[in-house]
Motif scaffolding. Structure first.
Motif, PDB file in Angstrom:
ATOM      1  N   ASN A 149       0.853  -1.184   0.000  1.00  0.00           N
ATOM      2  CA  ASN A 149       0.000   0.000   0.000  1.00  0.00           C
ATOM      3  C   ASN A 149       0.893   1.238   0.000  1.00  0.00           C
ATOM      4  OD1 ASN A 149       0.880   0.353   2.656  1.00  0.00           O
ATOM      5  ND2 ASN A 149      -1.054  -0.290   3.568  1.00  0.00           N
ATOM      6  N   LYS A 150       0.277   2.419   0.019  1.00  0.00           N
ATOM      7  CA  LYS A 150       1.056   3.659  -0.046  1.00  0.00           C
ATOM      8  C   LYS A 150       1.955   3.864   1.165  1.00  0.00           C
ATOM      9  CE  LYS A 150      -1.955   6.266  -3.084  1.00  0.00           C
ATOM     10  NZ  LYS A 150      -2.759   7.488  -3.241  1.00  0.00           N
ATOM     11  N   GLN A 151       1.666   3.201   2.277  1.00  0.00           N
ATOM     12  CA  GLN A 151       2.496   3.316   3.475  1.00  0.00           C
ATOM     13  C   GLN A 151       3.649   2.318   3.465  1.00  0.00           C
ATOM     14  OE1 GLN A 151      -1.009   3.168   3.670  1.00  0.00           O
ATOM     15  NE2 GLN A 151      -0.988   5.398   3.678  1.00  0.00           N
TER      16      GLN A 151
END
Length: 171
Positions: free
Chosen positions: A31-33
């Motif tokens: 994911n973006k994290q």
């Protein structure tokens, strides 16, 4: 255990096996994290993948058709009767089958094992975001492989294209 040059392995007590390089790569999904959502296996040189991806994209409305009249919660669940839950399960199974067909394996589990595919994210279903990312990935990987093939082909045919070789010989 002995492995010979032909990639045929003779394991004690087991039959021979043939190991073929099919170009598969292991691809983590994050994911973006940066958290890992899953891992899937991909063959960037699979010529049929683009057609399968386009088929999946073209069938997406048909796959999600059972969801048209449902109120879907942020976690991907539905409020309603058994018919609503059955419609959700039908759409989910159709999506999983189409995604697994795309890669010949574990795409659905890899992408949707931690988040329901029909969870809303930014005004879209999560599965739409995932499929868009997959399409971009396929495009980049395929372009990279085609570039390698073209580079290799150029190495061997340069002399013929420039006229420096005639009938396979220098002149």
């Amino acid at each position: 255990m002995a492995e010979n040059k032909n990639n045929v392995t003779n394991l004690p007590g087991q039959a021979l096996e043939i190991v073929v390089d099919d170009g598969s790569v292991e691809v983590p999904i994050r994911n973006k994290q940066g958290d890992t959502l899953g891992v899937f296996y991909f063959r960037p040189t699979d010529m049929g993948m683009i057609d399968r991806y386009n088929q999946l994209a073209g069938d997406f409305e048909k796959i999600t058709a059972p969801l048209e009249n449902l109120d879907i919660n942020p976690d991907g669940s539905v409020d309603g009767d058994q018919a609503a839950e059955a419609a959700m399960q039908e759409a989910e199974q159709n999506l999983y089958a189409a995604c697994d067909k795309l890669f010949g394996g574990n795409m659905a589990e890899a992408f949707f094992g931690k988040m329901h595919p029909f969870s809303p994210v930014g005004g879209r279903f999560y599965c739409e975001n995932a499929l868009e990312a997959v399409g971009q990935y396929i495009s980049r990987q395929f372009a990279r492989e085609v570039k390698k093939v073209n580079s290799r082909e150029e190495k061997y045919t340069h002399g013929y294209k420039t006229g420096k070789h005639k009938y396979g010989k220098r002149h």
